[in-house]
Scaffold this motif. Sequence first.
Motif, short mmCIF file in Angstrom:
data_model
loop_
_atom_site.label_atom_id
_atom_site.label_comp_id
_atom_site.label_asym_id
_atom_site.label_seq_id
_atom_site.Cartn_x
_atom_site.Cartn_y
_atom_site.Cartn_z
N THR A 1 0.87 -1.18 0.00
CA THR A 1 0.00 0.00 0.00
C THR A 1 0.91 1.23 0.00
OG1 THR A 1 -0.13 0.04 2.38
CG2 THR A 1 -1.89 -1.14 1.22
N HIS A 2 0.33 2.34 -0.37
CA HIS A 2 1.12 3.56 -0.51
C HIS A 2 0.50 4.65 0.34
CE1 HIS A 2 1.94 1.05 -4.04
NE2 HIS A 2 3.17 1.48 -3.82
N PRO A 3 0.91 4.70 1.60
CA PRO A 3 0.31 5.69 2.52
C PRO A 3 0.52 7.11 2.01
CG PRO A 3 1.77 4.16 3.68
CD PRO A 3 1.98 3.93 2.22
N PRO A 4 -0.38 8.01 2.37
CA PRO A 4 -0.34 9.37 1.83
C PRO A 4 0.96 10.09 2.15
CG PRO A 4 -2.35 8.98 3.08
CD PRO A 4 -1.51 7.78 3.28
N ASP A 5 1.54 10.75 1.15
CA ASP A 5 2.65 11.67 1.40
C ASP A 5 2.03 13.07 1.57
OD1 ASP A 5 1.87 12.44 -1.12
OD2 ASP A 5 3.75 11.94 -2.11
N ALA A 6 2.88 14.09 1.61
CA ALA A 6 2.37 15.44 1.90
C ALA A 6 1.38 15.90 0.83
CB ALA A 6 3.54 16.41 1.99
N LEU A 7 1.67 15.56 -0.43
CA LEU A 7 0.79 15.99 -1.52
C LEU A 7 -0.58 15.31 -1.41
CD1 LEU A 7 1.33 18.01 -3.70
CD2 LEU A 7 2.22 16.20 -5.17
N ALA B 1 -14.96 5.81 3.37
CA ALA B 1 -13.94 6.21 4.34
C ALA B 1 -12.74 6.80 3.61
CB ALA B 1 -13.50 5.00 5.15
N PRO B 2 -12.28 7.99 4.02
CA PRO B 2 -11.09 8.56 3.36
C PRO B 2 -9.80 7.83 3.75
CG PRO B 2 -11.98 10.08 5.03
CD PRO B 2 -12.89 8.91 4.99
N GLU B 3 -9.81 7.17 4.89
CA GLU B 3 -8.62 6.49 5.42
C GLU B 3 -8.97 5.04 5.77
OE1 GLU B 3 -5.64 7.88 5.85
OE2 GLU B 3 -5.92 10.00 6.29
N PRO B 4 -8.01 4.12 5.79
CA PRO B 4 -6.63 4.31 5.38
C PRO B 4 -6.51 4.32 3.85
CG PRO B 4 -7.00 2.05 6.11
CD PRO B 4 -8.28 2.77 6.29
N PHE B 5 -5.78 5.32 3.35
CA PHE B 5 -5.61 5.46 1.91
C PHE B 5 -4.28 4.81 1.52
CE2 PHE B 5 -3.95 7.45 -1.87
CZ PHE B 5 -5.06 7.51 -2.71
N GLY B 6 -4.32 3.92 0.51
CA GLY B 6 -3.07 3.26 0.13
C GLY B 6 -2.93 3.05 -1.36
N TRP B 7 -3.74 3.76 -2.18
CA TRP B 7 -3.73 3.52 -3.62
C TRP B 7 -2.49 4.13 -4.28
CZ3 TRP B 7 -6.64 -0.20 -5.14
CH2 TRP B 7 -7.81 -0.49 -4.41
N PRO B 8 -1.99 3.53 -5.35
CA PRO B 8 -0.82 4.06 -6.04
C PRO B 8 -1.15 5.37 -6.75
CG PRO B 8 -1.78 2.25 -7.30
CD PRO B 8 -2.54 2.32 -6.01
N VAL B 9 -0.29 6.36 -6.62
CA VAL B 9 -0.55 7.66 -7.25
C VAL B 9 0.62 8.14 -8.12
CG1 VAL B 9 -2.27 8.43 -5.57
CG2 VAL B 9 0.16 8.87 -5.13
N THR B 10 1.68 7.34 -8.18
CA THR B 10 2.81 7.71 -9.05
C THR B 10 3.18 6.48 -9.90
OG1 THR B 10 4.49 6.95 -7.51
CG2 THR B 10 3.78 9.24 -7.28
N ARG B 11 3.99 6.73 -10.89
CA ARG B 11 4.47 5.63 -11.75
C ARG B 11 5.28 4.62 -10.90
NH1 ARG B 11 4.67 2.63 -16.44
NH2 ARG B 11 6.81 2.11 -16.95
N ALA B 12 6.08 5.13 -9.98
CA ALA B 12 6.88 4.22 -9.14
C ALA B 12 5.96 3.33 -8.29
CB ALA B 12 7.83 5.02 -8.25
N ASP B 13 4.91 3.93 -7.71
CA ASP B 13 3.94 3.15 -6.93
C ASP B 13 3.32 2.07 -7.83
OD1 ASP B 13 4.30 5.06 -4.95
OD2 ASP B 13 2.29 5.94 -5.15
N ALA B 14 2.95 2.47 -9.04
CA ALA B 14 2.25 1.57 -9.96
C ALA B 14 3.13 0.37 -10.30
CB ALA B 14 1.86 2.32 -11.22
N LEU B 15 4.41 0.63 -10.54
CA LEU B 15 5.32 -0.47 -10.88
C LEU B 15 5.48 -1.42 -9.69
CD1 LEU B 15 7.96 1.49 -12.97
CD2 LEU B 15 6.36 -0.25 -13.83
N GLU B 16 5.43 -0.83 -8.50
CA GLU B 16 5.53 -1.66 -7.29
C GLU B 16 4.30 -2.59 -7.17
OE1 GLU B 16 5.96 -0.88 -2.62
OE2 GLU B 16 6.58 0.81 -3.89
N VAL B 17 3.13 -2.06 -7.48
CA VAL B 17 1.91 -2.88 -7.43
C VAL B 17 2.02 -4.03 -8.43
CG1 VAL B 17 -0.60 -2.89 -7.84
CG2 VAL B 17 0.45 -0.96 -6.67
#
Length: 535
Positions: free
Chosen positions: A197-203, A221-237
């Motif tokens: 999962t990809h916990p929220p960063d500042a952005l 529910a807004p939390e816990p948020f863990g969806w991929p939001v960058t290309r690096a996250d996506a490749l990790e998934v």
Amino acid sequence: MSLPTLVVLGDQLSRTHGPLARLGPEDARILMVESRALLHGLPHHAQKVTAFLSAMRHLARDLREDGYEVHYRRLDHPDADDFGTALTAHLTAVGGEAWWTRPRDDGVEAELRAGADAAGAPIHTFEDEGWIVPDAVFDAWAEGRTTLKMETFYRHVRRWSGVLMDDDGEPVGGRWNYDAANRAGPPRDRTPPTRPTHPPDALTREVQADVAAHLPHAWGAPEPFGWPVTRADALEVLDAFLRDRFVDFGRYQDAMVSGERTLWHSTLSVPLNLGLLHPREVVDAALAHAERVGTRPPDGEDDADAATADAATADAAAVPLNALEGFVRQVLGWREFLHHVYRTRSATLRAANVLDAHAPLPPAYWGAPTDLHCLATTIAGLEATGYAHHIERLMVTGNVAQLLGVDPTALLDWFTATHVDALDWVMVPNVLAMSQYADGGGLTTKPYAAGANYLHKQSDACAACRFDPKKREGEDACPITAWYWAFVDRHQERFTTNHRMRMIVAGWRKRDADARAAILARAEATRAAFLAGEL
Ligand code: FAD
């Protein structure tokens, strides 16, 4: 001369293909808009809005760091009413041509054109490079066909692409489809591996704050948020799926386990639909992984003589053919097929309602308590994460709505609002044609409809339910079975002309008249109670 403006939409966030792979900061400025018209229209799941806006803001940040001039309109910006308004205001201020990639969802292109026209700007559009199968290949295949079946398209595309084909032009393993091995019920002896999962960063935190402030009616529910939001996250998934869950993807594809959200599914629809991954790279990664670790016979068909302890251990990482072919079929087959169906037939599909379904959406779909445990657990999981896997969408929420005769458009809006990966192009064919049979079978050979027997076989939910899936009569008989027979009864004339439903209708008609009347009476009473939020 003023630079052209490239509009980048929230489902086109790719720098590996499309114009952003080729255009540099000196070629175009960028406009990105968080359209209020899109965001305010429905009570979208908070995590869905967060995933899309956060992925957009991450891309905008990266582009700025790379020297692009990015004009980003957040959802509280005065010009962010819709894409057209934002584009007119922007072009009026800076001049230049308007460029964009052909949008996927209906209506967006018209909005952009109106926006550019209002500013008197010349327009240039790019083809959408985010697909595997070119329009011309689909159009040539579809020409002259009255019904479009995914399986036929898929075989055509397998031949056209050479994916999972032998040198002699035959499907790898000798069969096109290993679905029979992909129907195991809930596993007793294993739990699914955890997924990254990809916990929220500042952005992402900033986006969450904006969603809370500006979209107070967001569902879920807004939390816990863990969806991929960058290309690096996506490749990790993608990597984690291939490493940890691919081997059992096929076997448990149709299983439902209470409290287990994603099981062995990939959750790749989110990064794919955002544009962070290209479907071809996903298929290629799956094929390369299988090449690397090896493949084995379909689950349930292993050669017992060869299964020495050593061979079994060495083989554990190998991908069963039913998992490999099953996964390829989802991405190369279903996803591509439904995109082209939407591209060529969305208006017809959107208007279709051949089963004349007009019931309102039951309150349970928005989280009101219900005694139907399979539905309650699916909705609770959806509320918590924005995700339900395919068989929950098709055979729980879709199935129950179809049996009750819920208005397909109301269901479409609900699916669109509540699922984190929802976009119009993928929802319209999936919800209206595949799940609700609203087009009368243009894409499916029969309605995806089932009573409690099926749910009991594929899910563990019935064990904790107050209703008994095996009973046909009595207060504790599962209402879903009665609704199933009422559905068959209601549409028997239509279904007698369907070769896969004919026997079911004949079986229903052969039943004792009193038994049929009792089932229909129970169906009607429980349906009314359920629609009123009392069951
Ligand atoms: P997996 O089970 O891991 O499958 C791998 C990939 O195959 C998915 O990521 C997806 O990209 C693709 N895929 C598989 N089946 C389909 C399909 N029928 N249509 C399109 N792509 C498919 N998918 C969406 O992306 N967005 C939606 O809004 C959506 N709504 C749906 C509504 C209904 C009623 C139904 C029956 C299906 C819907 N689907 C939708 C298709 C499918 O259920 C999801 O793509 C899948 O559940 C996403 O989870 P996953 O990534 O873990 O998929």
